[in-house]
Design an enzyme around this catalytic site. Sequence first.
Site, PDB file in Angstrom:
ATOM      1  N   ASP A  10      22.765 -24.364 -37.651  1.00 25.11           N
ATOM      2  CA  ASP A  10      22.035 -24.720 -36.398  1.00 25.11           C
ATOM      3  C   ASP A  10      22.268 -22.922 -36.303  1.00 25.11           C
ATOM      4  O   ASP A  10      22.822 -21.452 -36.151  1.00 25.11           O
ATOM      5  CB  ASP A  10      23.777 -24.615 -35.589  1.00 25.11           C
ATOM      6  CG  ASP A  10      23.693 -25.488 -34.194  1.00 25.11           C
ATOM      7  OD1 ASP A  10      22.687 -24.792 -33.696  1.00 25.11           O
ATOM      8  OD2 ASP A  10      24.201 -26.343 -34.179  1.00 25.11           O
ATOM      9  N   ARG A  13      22.079 -22.394 -32.194  1.00 29.94           N
ATOM     10  CA  ARG A  13      22.081 -22.296 -31.277  1.00 29.94           C
ATOM     11  C   ARG A  13      22.056 -21.861 -30.324  1.00 29.94           C
ATOM     12  O   ARG A  13      22.570 -21.422 -28.952  1.00 29.94           O
ATOM     13  CB  ARG A  13      21.771 -24.208 -30.617  1.00 29.94           C
ATOM     14  CG  ARG A  13      21.086 -25.338 -31.308  1.00 29.94           C
ATOM     15  CD  ARG A  13      21.314 -26.295 -30.774  1.00 29.94           C
ATOM     16  NE  ARG A  13      22.073 -26.966 -31.143  1.00 29.94           N
ATOM     17  CZ  ARG A  13      22.844 -28.423 -31.759  1.00 29.94           C
ATOM     18  NH1 ARG A  13      22.624 -28.778 -30.574  1.00 29.94           N
ATOM     19  NH2 ARG A  13      23.359 -28.667 -32.319  1.00 29.94           N
TER      20      ARG A  13
END
Length: 419
Positions: free
Chosen positions: A330, A332
């Site tokens: 991830d 983000r």
Amino acid sequence: MENRKKRTHHLILASHTNLKFKETLPIEWGAKDPLQRGPVVASMTDNKARNAIGAHSGSYTVYRAMSIASGKFPPLHRPDLNNTQSPVPLGPYAQWNDPTKIVSLDPWGLDPGIHFKPLFDKGYDIRPTIAVTQAHLQIPEISQAISQGRLKSDGKVVLANGDVKVTKVAIEPVWYLPGMAARLGVDEGDLRRILFQETGGMYPEFVTRRDLKVWLPPIGSTTVYIFGNPLDLSDSKVTLTCRVHDECNGSDVFGSDICTCRPYLMYGIEDAARTAQNGGVGLIAYYRKEGRALGEVTKFLVYNARKRQVGGDTAATYFHRTECVAGTEDARFQEFMPDILHFFGIRKIHNLHSMSNMKYDAIVKSGIEVENRISIPDNLIPKDAMVEMEAKKAAGYFSKDGAKTAAGLKKVRGRQIDE
Ligand SMILES: [Zn+2]
């Protein structure tokens, strides 16, 4: 400032010299009075007034360059901002004056023609980075919710024909680098060096112009849809239903069934509209962070790797396959996501539609209270998306009914290639 007809062909490399011009306005991030805070000037019509790194319009800067190069776009065009202002008077809120609460957008980028009028009158080309307008939504899932009796038309939020009335807000990224570094817990110099390197040296000012603290990154913007009165968002006594959604084009727009993104988004919209009908307010924030901010090419590669692996696509190896391809599961950085909520003056979310602990933790850490967490109802999860759902629950995502055992995760299978 003189009004030249053509942009000069003379190139100024920021690394040549110390380019402090007397027309450059200082920025005091977090100052209460907009004129003291100072506008972010990133337009190209007057290089000597620029006080930020990068250019307006995020990723669309590149298209603008192509359009100018082709001769179709007048390079010295200045926007006529007459009648473009927000239909609702948002802010200022206390969070706008806290240099640590908002670091990834510019609250004063909303209607700068009003906030910085004396500077406009002097000829500065100050451009909005936030715009607000109103719209009607026509969504098949909402029509279904009405026909199944879960949502009723009230003539205010949901009209007789099924249209949902919203206020929508587009927000371009404006990054205050010292604040970004502090939020991530890294040295600003290290952050600037790595940004310079990882963008292939696109912005020499990261390393040569330490006096320039603001960067307009060439990335996607965020769109917010508000159901009910936008001014109620800052009143913590008014019930707020909120979903913070990261873009998933394949599901959100095209209905791909390998994940729960569209069903969860639509459930959020339905609940946001219902909350507004009951005297509350709803907010859906849509962040352009496709494929956990790793991009769609990476995402599709991961789908193939999952489907072809020995033992098939199981919940047990869901995150592992992403990390193998992308280097991380991830990218983000939810640390900056709550800035959007602070822009609207939000202090409390009564119903948060998200199962992600990273999102929940970031929101709570930023000082916003969360009362209830709402997970997606089981009947809205597509069959092939069970792999993602069970893997997320096992990784600690919020869910009322808990996670499966390791053996159970191996049994949750998705489709193979060609199936
Ligand atoms: Zn998705």
